[in-house]
Structure formats: C-alpha cells, structure tokens
Scaffold this active site. Structure first.
Site, PDB file in Angstrom:
ATOM      1  N   LYS A  51       0.818  -1.203   0.000  1.00  0.00           N
ATOM      2  CA  LYS A  51       0.000   0.000   0.000  1.00  0.00           C
ATOM      3  C   LYS A  51       0.862   1.267   0.000  1.00  0.00           C
ATOM      4  CE  LYS A  51      -3.836  -2.258  -0.197  1.00  0.00           C
ATOM      5  NZ  LYS A  51      -3.484  -3.559  -0.779  1.00  0.00           N
TER       6      LYS A  51
HETATM    7  C1  PLP Z   1      -9.258  -2.761  -1.964  1.00  0.00           C
HETATM    8  C2  PLP Z   1      -8.698  -3.656  -0.915  1.00  0.00           C
HETATM    9  N1  PLP Z   1      -9.489  -4.065   0.090  1.00  0.00           N
HETATM   10  C3  PLP Z   1      -9.037  -4.851   1.068  1.00  0.00           C
HETATM   11  C4  PLP Z   1      -7.733  -5.272   1.093  1.00  0.00           C
HETATM   12  C5  PLP Z   1      -7.293  -6.178   2.190  1.00  0.00           C
HETATM   13  O1  PLP Z   1      -6.271  -5.603   2.924  1.00  0.00           O
HETATM   14  P1  PLP Z   1      -5.197  -6.530   3.700  1.00  0.00           P
HETATM   15  O2  PLP Z   1      -4.366  -7.205   2.667  1.00  0.00           O
HETATM   16  O3  PLP Z   1      -4.462  -5.545   4.534  1.00  0.00           O
HETATM   17  O4  PLP Z   1      -5.974  -7.495   4.526  1.00  0.00           O
HETATM   18  C6  PLP Z   1      -6.849  -4.855   0.078  1.00  0.00           C
HETATM   19  C7  PLP Z   1      -5.425  -5.209   0.018  1.00  0.00           C
HETATM   20  O5  PLP Z   1      -4.845  -6.148   0.123  1.00  0.00           O
HETATM   21  C8  PLP Z   1      -7.355  -4.047  -0.963  1.00  0.00           C
HETATM   22  O6  PLP Z   1      -6.565  -3.652  -1.962  1.00  0.00           O
END
Ligand code: PLP
Length: 422
Positions: free
Chosen positions: A216
C-alpha cells in the site's frame, strides 16, 4: 544504416517476450514495494521500532503508539475517530460487524477488488451481492447498486479502485434513502479527495477502511484502520477487535462475539512514522503519473484513467482496445518482459468467480451462508470485460525517477505499438 545497425535496431524493437532486448536493463529493476527501493522505510521507522522495544510495552492495549496513531489518522483523514486493527481485511470485518447484519442479509460489493473486501461479509453470515462497475474506472456503478438494493440489503462497500475515488456522494444518497450504511474501502486510496478540493475518501461513508499491507501507499507490513464520525460504531469496532472486552469501563467482561484483531505497538509506531510521509508519497505518485500520462495519452486504442486532481495512483490502470483474453494476458506479460511489471486484468477473474464463492465451504459442508446463492459467469459484464479483455495495471511507486518513468513510457509505447492494432 549498416546491416549491423539495422539488425540491432530490429532487435531493440522486437518484444522482449519474443527474444528482443528489453527496454529496461533486467539488472536495474524498477523500484518495487517488495524491496527498500520502492518503500519509504528509513531512520524514522528505525527510531519508532527502537522506541517501542526499549519501552518494554509491545501491546497496543496499554501502550501509547496505537492510541496516538488512531488520533493522528483521524485528524489527517478528517473524521472524529479511527480504530486500529491488524489488517485491511480486519478493518472491513470491523466495519461489517459494526453494521451487524442478520444472517442472510445482503451487502453490495464490487467484483473488482481484493478478496479482503468480501470474505468478512461471509464471516458475519451475510451475503455478498455483486454490482457491476463503471467501464472506465472499475468503481461501483451507482445505477447498478440502486437496482440491487432490496429489503435485505444492509450496506454497500465502495472500493476506491487503484486510488481513483468511487462516486461515494451518489452512493451515500442511495444508502441514506434506503436507510443502510455506506462502507468505503480505502485500502488503495489514501488522501484521495472524493471531488476536487473536497473531503477525503474515508469521510463520506459512515465507515472508511484502510490497509497498511506491504504494497500500500504506506506500510507496516500488515495493519488496518477504520475511520468514522459515529461514537457508537467506533466503540463497537474497538470491542470487536478486542474480544468484546469493554476496556473503557475497567471491567473484565466479554459483551459480545468478537475476535482479537488488535494492532501491536510495533506496527502502530511504524505506521505513525509512515503517516508523516504519506502526503509526499501521494504527491510524488501523482507527479510521475502525470508525466507518464502526458507522453502516452495519444496512443490509439489506449484509454487512461480520468483524473480530476483526485487519483492517488496505487496502481496505474491502462485500458486497451481490441484484445481478447489471450491478447490481454500477452500484453501484460510483454510489458513485464520489457522490465515494466504489469498485471493483465489485475485479477485472474472477477471476485464472484473465485472458488471461495463458487464452492461455498465457509462453515463445514453446510453451504452456509451461500446455500441457494449463485454467482454465474456474466453476472457483471462490464467487470468481466475489464478483467478479461481491457484492463492492464502497472503498480505505481513514489520512488520512480524521471528516468524510470521514461522507461515505463518506452515500454508501454513499444508493447502497445506491437500488440494493439492502430
Ligand atoms: C481494496 C482492498 N481491500 C481490502 C484489502 C485487504 O487488505 P489486507 O491485505 O491488509 O488485509 C486490500 C489489500 O490487500 C485491498 O486492496
């Protein structure tokens, strides 16, 4: 031109995927979020980690870092509260749990996102309902959402895909009219104004979910944050991340079903250091994206994302005309071979075509909560066209130099010229 030069010239033009010379020397990969080259981890994060270790307090329950992070994050985004948790998926789970659907209630989601947008809905025994998307941005189409809101709909999750804000003002009108909740998934969209000069993504819905995962804009490896103006939602989420324990009362109790999604002090401290760098990260991504767009904008059969000063370029999405699925995959592979890592379609398939939804095995063999629900091919034709035939994404980065951007421009021009009929 000598024969040798001619041959050399032809070799340069031949696609690297076909044995030609790549635009980018393979010994000099572009900055990547998987190495220090594509991250902003430095002395501030080192200090943060040491500060926590030396304090002896590594838990966010009693420490100061996670608490400070939530205050600083809420102030930066423009909400009253932020609640910390262990991932972006956990952030969505906190939000869905705060909405508190009845088993079998529905939550509307887009089919192009990370699965972390969707599985928390299953975990709460609710049904993800997929609405189709805008053909250019891949964000939820409000008309498609409006057509799907029914008596069992409890919330809409709007993903700000690749850093381009979804039409959340219109979606909020729809959800308010229906008396349901708008959740913004801002995992890819830090500091993105939802309209030029307007409020930021994460402030329009009742809940805004962010991720600190490695890829991110900013990262602490993993981590999540949820923004809200509503004190009740904030309290419910804090407890949902902490086993239902009402810490604020000083009493040891377990008030409702909840998990442990707590953020640690190490993550909180690193995230605070990263937060200070976020405005610069966004500014640099926007500047290099603008330089890129200025050079490739005229290529026939190529559509660039609309940018009203609002796109924060997590990934740079290219829309390509005239390819079939194999052609699109070859386009992505060809760019990668030129030294410009790219993903055709972003996903292998729309989320509703993934095994987790097609063969529901969430709770043993009960089929629950999806028994009787089907997610057939063709459910969201616009999304399928994007994923299978039109969309190629280039992971963008704050550390791209002018020379890096020149190489990306050269790679796109070369691949596009070779594979897309003008
Ligand atoms: C749009 C979106 N939502 C949710 C997530 C989930 O986040 P995480 O990987 O931190 O659990 C991500 C990224 O991985 C994402 O890009």
């Amino acid at each position: 031109m000598s024969v040798d030069r001619q041959e050399a010239g032809e070799a340069v033009q031949r696609l690297a995927i076909d044995g030609g010379t790549p635009v980018r020397d393979p010994g000099r990969p572009l900055p990547s979020p998987l190495t220090a080259s594509g991250r902003t981890i430095g002395a501030e994060e080192e200090d943060a980690v040491l500060r926590v270790l030396r304090s002896g307090m590594l838990s966010g329950v009693w420490g100061t870092e996670v608490k400070a992070l939530t205050e600083e994050f809420a102030a930066l985004i423009g909400t009253r509260y932020a609640v910390a948790c262990s991932s972006g998926t956990a952030a969505i789970h906190l939000a869905v749990a705060a909405v508190d659907p009845e088993p079998g209630d529905e939550i509307i989601v887009p089919p192009i996102s990370d699965m972390g947008t969707v599985t928390p809905i299953l975990a709460q025994n609710a049904i993800p309902v997929f609405a189709d998307v805008d053909p250019v941005t891949g964000n939820l189409d409000p008309d498609a959402v409006a057509a799907l809101i029914g008596p069992r709909t409890r919330a809409v999750v709007a993903v700000h895909l690749f850093g381009k804000p979804a039409p959340v003002a219109r979606l909020r009108e729809l959800t308010d009219r229906a008396g349901i909740v708008l959740i913004e998934d801002c995992a890819q969209a830090y500091l993105a104004p939802v309209r030029p000069g307007g409020p930021l993504a994460g402030t329009v819905g009742q809940l805004g979910c962010f991720s600190l995962q490695q890829y991110k804009h900013i990262t602490a490896g993993d981590g999540g944050l949820v923004t809200t103006d509503d004190p009740d939602l904030a309290l419910r989420m804090r407890r949902f991340a902490d086993k239902g324990w009402p810490r604020e009362t000083g009493e040891r109790g377990y008030l409702h079903y909840a998990l442990n999604y707590r953020m640690t002090e190490l993550v909180g401290a690193v995230a605070r250091a990263q937060l200070g760098k976020l405005p610069g990260v966004v500014e640099r991504r926007r500047a290099s994206a603008a330089a890129f767009a200025a050079k490739v904008a005229g290529l026939p059969g190529l559509t660039l994302p609309p940018d009203d000063g609002d796109h924060v370029y997590w990934y740079y999405p290219l829309l390509v005309d005239g390819l079939d699925e194999a052609g699109l995959r070859r386009y992505g592979a060809a760019l990668t071979a030129e030294g410009v890592p790219a993903l055709a379609g972003y996903l292998a398939r729309p989320l509703y075509a993934e095994p987790v939804l097609r063969t529901p095995l969430t709770y043993g063999r009960s089929g629950y909560p999806l028994a009787g629900h089907e997610y057939p091919d063709g459910l969201c034709p616009v999304a399928e066209d994007l994923v299978y035939r039109r969309l190629v994404v280039v992971p963008w980065n704050e550390n791209f130099t002018d020379a890096d951007v020149d190489d990306i421009i050269a790679g796109v021009a070369k691949v596009h010229g070779a594979l897309v009929a003008s």
